[in-house]
Design an enzyme around this catalytic site. Sequence first.
Site, PDB file in Angstrom:
ATOM      1  N   CYS A   5       0.854  -1.177   0.000  1.00 49.77           N
ATOM      2  CA  CYS A   5       0.000   0.000   0.000  1.00 49.77           C
ATOM      3  C   CYS A   5       0.898   1.238   0.000  1.00 49.77           C
ATOM      4  O   CYS A   5       2.123   1.135  -0.048  1.00 49.77           O
ATOM      5  CB  CYS A   5      -0.926  -0.002   1.223  1.00 49.77           C
ATOM      6  SG  CYS A   5      -0.030   0.076   2.794  1.00 49.77           S
ATOM      7  N   CYS A  51       0.429   3.628   2.459  1.00 46.56           N
ATOM      8  CA  CYS A  51       0.098   4.254   3.732  1.00 46.56           C
ATOM      9  C   CYS A  51       1.325   4.822   4.460  1.00 46.56           C
ATOM     10  O   CYS A  51       1.291   5.943   4.976  1.00 46.56           O
ATOM     11  CB  CYS A  51      -0.625   3.257   4.630  1.00 46.56           C
ATOM     12  SG  CYS A  51      -2.142   2.606   3.910  1.00 46.56           S
ATOM     13  N   ARG A 106     -15.358   2.870   6.966  1.00 44.12           N
ATOM     14  CA  ARG A 106     -14.898   3.983   7.796  1.00 44.12           C
ATOM     15  C   ARG A 106     -15.970   5.064   7.943  1.00 44.12           C
ATOM     16  O   ARG A 106     -16.574   5.488   6.975  1.00 44.12           O
ATOM     17  CB  ARG A 106     -13.612   4.587   7.230  1.00 44.12           C
ATOM     18  CG  ARG A 106     -12.412   3.683   7.382  1.00 44.12           C
ATOM     19  CD  ARG A 106     -11.187   4.248   6.709  1.00 44.12           C
ATOM     20  NE  ARG A 106     -11.356   4.297   5.253  1.00 44.12           N
ATOM     21  CZ  ARG A 106     -10.430   4.753   4.421  1.00 44.12           C
ATOM     22  NH1 ARG A 106      -9.273   5.206   4.896  1.00 44.12           N
ATOM     23  NH2 ARG A 106     -10.643   4.749   3.115  1.00 44.12           N
ATOM     24  N   ASP A 119     -15.581  -0.367   2.322  1.00 47.18           N
ATOM     25  CA  ASP A 119     -14.973   0.668   3.167  1.00 47.18           C
ATOM     26  C   ASP A 119     -15.981   1.008   4.254  1.00 47.18           C
ATOM     27  O   ASP A 119     -17.031   1.587   3.964  1.00 47.18           O
ATOM     28  CB  ASP A 119     -14.634   1.902   2.339  1.00 47.18           C
ATOM     29  CG  ASP A 119     -13.805   2.937   3.100  1.00 47.18           C
ATOM     30  OD1 ASP A 119     -13.838   2.917   4.351  1.00 47.18           O
ATOM     31  OD2 ASP A 119     -13.142   3.758   2.443  1.00 47.18           O
TER      32      ASP A 119
END
Length: 212
Positions: A74, A76, A136, A134
Site C-alpha cells: 500500500c 500508507c 470507515r 470501506d
Amino acid sequence: MPTSIPAATVRTRVRIPLRFTDGYNTTAEVVTFHGLVDGAEHLALVLGRPSAGVPLVRMHSECLTGDVFGSARCDCGPQLREAVQRIDGAGGVLLYLRQEGRGIGLYNKLDAYALQDAGLDTYQANLSLGLPEDSRDYTAAAQMLAALGVAELNLLTNNPDKAQQLRDLGVTVAEAVPTSVHATPHNLRYLHAKAEHTQHTIVLPSLTSLAG
C-alpha cells in the site's frame, strides 16, 4: 444539512519527539479524547506553529503493515511520512484513526491480502469476505476537530469521501489538498483500484510501466 454530533473533550496532551527511518524528525503534541462515539483510541497529532490561517489536516487510517513494518503493498507509510512533514510546515493536525484495513481490522485485512494474491482487487476482496468495501465513519474525527477548536480546514487527501463526510458532519473543508503519488510495482494494482473504483484523485502510470 449537517449531522448533529455529540461533543468530545480533550483528555490529555503530551509532546512526543517523532523520528522517521529516513532521518526526518519533529515534535508533535499528541492529544487523546473523552467521549468519542466509536469508543476507539484515536489520536490527534498537532504539528507546526499555530497561525491565523486555515490549518492543514489529514485523517490517516491506521495501517500497521505499512506505517510500522514498511509494507510496500500500500502507500500508507509514505503518505504518513509525507503528511507529518507537510502539516508540520503549514501548521495543523494529523488525526491518526484506528481504522485498520478501511475499518475491517488487521486479521481481516490480511485475509483480504490472500484473496488479492488470487486475483481480486482490494474492494472485491473485502466483499468476498462478507465485509464492506470501506466501513470507515469519520464522526469521531469531526468530534476530535471540534474539541481542538478546528471548524474550518484544508484537508490533505486524495479521497473525496473523506471531504464529503466531514462536510456532512458540519466541518468546513475549504480545500482538498492532494498528497503525492507513492506508486511502486507492489502497490500499483491497489492504487489503480482506488482511482477507478472510488475516484481517488491520483494520476497513475499504467499497470505495466513499473513492472520492469
